[in-house]
Design a protein around this motif. Structure first.
Motif, PDB file in Angstrom:
ATOM      1  N   HIS A 208      -6.518  -1.098  -6.152  1.00 22.64           N
ATOM      2  CA  HIS A 208      -7.566  -1.162  -4.888  1.00 22.64           C
ATOM      3  C   HIS A 208      -7.124  -0.339  -3.781  1.00 22.64           C
ATOM      4  O   HIS A 208      -6.029   0.118  -3.612  1.00 22.64           O
ATOM      5  CB  HIS A 208      -7.563  -2.788  -4.533  1.00 22.64           C
ATOM      6  N   ARG A 209      -8.103   0.205  -3.106  1.00 27.29           N
ATOM      7  CA  ARG A 209      -7.975   1.184  -1.868  1.00 27.29           C
ATOM      8  C   ARG A 209      -8.128   0.252  -0.864  1.00 27.29           C
ATOM      9  O   ARG A 209      -9.283   0.104  -0.108  1.00 27.29           O
ATOM     10  CB  ARG A 209      -8.803   2.154  -1.994  1.00 27.29           C
TER      11      ARG A 209
ATOM     12  N   GLU B  75     -17.831   4.488  -6.589  1.00 27.04           N
ATOM     13  CA  GLU B  75     -17.109   4.392  -5.515  1.00 27.04           C
ATOM     14  C   GLU B  75     -18.088   4.191  -4.152  1.00 27.04           C
ATOM     15  O   GLU B  75     -17.639   3.702  -3.197  1.00 27.04           O
ATOM     16  CB  GLU B  75     -16.303   5.991  -5.247  1.00 27.04           C
TER      17      GLU B  75
ATOM     18  N   VAL C 213      -6.644   7.659 -10.604  1.00 24.94           N
ATOM     19  CA  VAL C 213      -6.860   6.623  -9.651  1.00 24.94           C
ATOM     20  C   VAL C 213      -8.223   6.131  -9.769  1.00 24.94           C
ATOM     21  O   VAL C 213      -8.694   5.022  -9.610  1.00 24.94           O
ATOM     22  CB  VAL C 213      -6.512   7.290  -8.187  1.00 24.94           C
ATOM     23  N   THR C 214      -9.241   7.076  -9.882  1.00 30.76           N
ATOM     24  CA  THR C 214     -10.502   6.726  -9.857  1.00 30.76           C
ATOM     25  C   THR C 214     -10.953   5.964 -11.128  1.00 30.76           C
ATOM     26  O   THR C 214     -11.399   4.694 -10.799  1.00 30.76           O
ATOM     27  CB  THR C 214     -11.374   8.083 -10.101  1.00 30.76           C
TER      28      THR C 214
ATOM     29  N   ARG D 125       0.579   5.834   0.107  1.00 30.11           N
ATOM     30  CA  ARG D 125      -0.421   6.893   0.097  1.00 30.11           C
ATOM     31  C   ARG D 125      -0.315   7.586  -1.053  1.00 30.11           C
ATOM     32  O   ARG D 125       0.619   7.821  -1.854  1.00 30.11           O
ATOM     33  CB  ARG D 125       0.144   7.754   1.243  1.00 30.11           C
ATOM     34  N   VAL D 126      -1.652   8.046  -1.515  1.00 34.62           N
ATOM     35  CA  VAL D 126      -1.835   8.746  -2.750  1.00 34.62           C
ATOM     36  C   VAL D 126      -1.173  10.109  -2.608  1.00 34.62           C
ATOM     37  O   VAL D 126      -0.743  10.665  -3.485  1.00 34.62           O
ATOM     38  CB  VAL D 126      -3.271   8.872  -2.805  1.00 34.62           C
TER      39      VAL D 126
ATOM     40  N   HIS E  63      -5.136   5.523   0.413  1.00 29.66           N
ATOM     41  CA  HIS E  63      -3.991   4.532   0.164  1.00 29.66           C
ATOM     42  C   HIS E  63      -4.382   3.689  -0.915  1.00 29.66           C
ATOM     43  O   HIS E  63      -5.704   3.597  -1.382  1.00 29.66           O
ATOM     44  CB  HIS E  63      -3.464   3.389   1.267  1.00 29.66           C
ATOM     45  N   LEU E  64      -3.322   3.252  -1.898  1.00 37.72           N
ATOM     46  CA  LEU E  64      -3.519   2.437  -2.953  1.00 37.72           C
ATOM     47  C   LEU E  64      -2.658   1.254  -3.176  1.00 37.72           C
ATOM     48  O   LEU E  64      -1.416   1.242  -2.539  1.00 37.72           O
ATOM     49  CB  LEU E  64      -3.245   3.478  -4.147  1.00 37.72           C
TER      50      LEU E  64
ATOM     51  N   ARG F 259      -8.511   4.222   3.561  1.00 28.88           N
ATOM     52  CA  ARG F 259      -8.533   5.740   2.905  1.00 28.88           C
ATOM     53  C   ARG F 259      -7.282   6.290   2.794  1.00 28.88           C
ATOM     54  O   ARG F 259      -6.237   6.350   3.425  1.00 28.88           O
ATOM     55  CB  ARG F 259      -9.254   6.469   4.054  1.00 28.88           C
TER      56      ARG F 259
ATOM     57  N   ALA G 255      -9.222   2.570 -10.681  1.00 28.36           N
ATOM     58  CA  ALA G 255     -10.010   1.780  -9.676  1.00 28.36           C
ATOM     59  C   ALA G 255     -11.165   1.226 -10.155  1.00 28.36           C
ATOM     60  O   ALA G 255     -11.761   0.108  -9.955  1.00 28.36           O
ATOM     61  CB  ALA G 255     -10.405   2.615  -8.478  1.00 28.36           C
TER      62      ALA G 255
ATOM     63  N   PRO H  89       0.790  -1.200   0.096  1.00 24.33           N
ATOM     64  CA  PRO H  89       0.042   0.162   0.033  1.00 24.33           C
ATOM     65  C   PRO H  89       0.844   1.188  -0.023  1.00 24.33           C
ATOM     66  O   PRO H  89       2.003   1.382   0.689  1.00 24.33           O
ATOM     67  CB  PRO H  89      -0.734  -0.284   1.386  1.00 24.33           C
TER      68      PRO H  89
END
Length: 316
Positions: free
Chosen positions: A73-74, A165, A63-64, A24-25, A79-80, A77, A67, A22
């Motif tokens: 995958h998130r 989402e 990212v959206t 952080r964005v 994180h990716l 909150r 995803a 993971p």
């Protein structure tokens, strides 16, 4: 170098996640700024609305989209993490990953279908377009489209993404929390305003997860069943028949069956044929209702378009 468009950011972002850990964005955004050698002015460049930095907005929308395709995958909150599908995309597309690549995934085609079904300017191909604007902004797609067309496209793009989402977040809830979510939605829609909403979901609840009393004495009742199912787990005829039996046991004649999944043809036919009045709400409609009634979302940007007031000048 100018701030890259959100499609250009897709593959570099996936490459940063290759360790399958993971990230952080926020950290990923800074790495993209370094990778594309953005100047200090470009790093702090804001959207026209002034609500967020441009690079943050574009990373967020990259990212959206990814995803929605399931390549990232998130896990929590902000994180990716890279998925198996994302690792395959990285291996098979060494040069670029964009919306065309993501369209190979059925989930992403569904997402784009929700977008284009509502409002698409005739000259815009939402999948093949190479526009560098982000979905969060008014895109510079074509000179043939009016500002109203472009705004409508931006709004529907945003709506489709947020609905996806919302459904993902609902699936991550526990069954009990999902039942509470559904009751909050019904409350926001105005149900139980003159009476009350009761959460009855528990072991031995007899197939009833909630009761909506439409009057203070509870004489007018609607019964609720809420099922948090993954997309591949449809609600079939047996579940509907069980709900009908639960209604009969409670001497009820009206019910709402809500699921994050979909209903089979047999379930739809059962709801139509029984004497009880049953409303079915599938995952797509659930997400749309949550967005419409402001459940689990926050308004971010309001845009006002102006036109010339001919009457004002005529009156001078």
């Amino acid at each position: 170098m100018t701030v890259p468009d959100f499609q250009t950011l897709m593959r570099p972002l996936l490459a940063e996640l290759v360790d399958r850990q993971p990230h952080r964005v926020r950290d990923l955004t800074e790495r993209m700024s370094d990778l594309f050698e953005l100047t200090e002015a470009e790093r702090v460049q804001m959207l026209p609305s002034g609500r967020a930095r441009l690079i943050v907005n574009r990373v967020g929308w990259a990212v959206t989209h990814m995803a929605q395709a399931g390549v990232v995958h998130r896990p929590q909150r902000g994180h990716l993490v890279l998925t198996d599908a994302g690792a395959d995309v990285l291996a098979t597309h060494p040069e670029r990953v964009d919306m065309t690549v993501l369209s190979a995934f059925a989930a992403y085609r569904d997402f784009r279908g929700r977008t284009s079904a509502e409002a698409t300017p005739p000259s815009v191909d939402p999948v093949a377009s190479t526009t560098t604007a982000t979905p969060g902004e008014i895109p510079d797609v074509t000179a043939a489209a009016s500002p109203q067309d472009l705004l409508a496209q931006a709004v529907t793009e945003n709506r489709a993404a947020v609905e996806g989402e919302l459904l993902d977040r609902a699936l991550a809830l526990t069954p009990t929390d999902f039942e509470r979510l559904v009751l909050e939605l019904l409350r926001a829609m105005g149900y139980g305003r003159a009476g009350q909403l009761e959460h009855s979901g528990a072991s031995g609840d007899g197939g009833i997860d909630g009761i909506i009393s439409q009057d203070p004495l509870g004489l007018d009742r609607i019964y609720l069943q809420a099922k948090r199912y993954a997309a591949g787990h449809t609600v079939g005829r047996p579940e509907l028949q069980g709900f009908v039996g639960a209604l009969a046991s409670n001497q009820g004649d009206r019910g709402v069956f809500i699921t994050t999944s979909t209903f089979t043809k047999g379930a739809l036919e059962t709801a139509e044929r029984v004497s009880h009045r049953i409303e079915l709400v599938d995952g797509g409609r659930l997400a749309a209702l949550m967005l419409r009634h402001g459940v689990g979302v926050q308004a971010e940007t309001t845009v006002t378009l102006h036109r010339l007031d001919e009457d004002f000048f005529e009156a001078l």
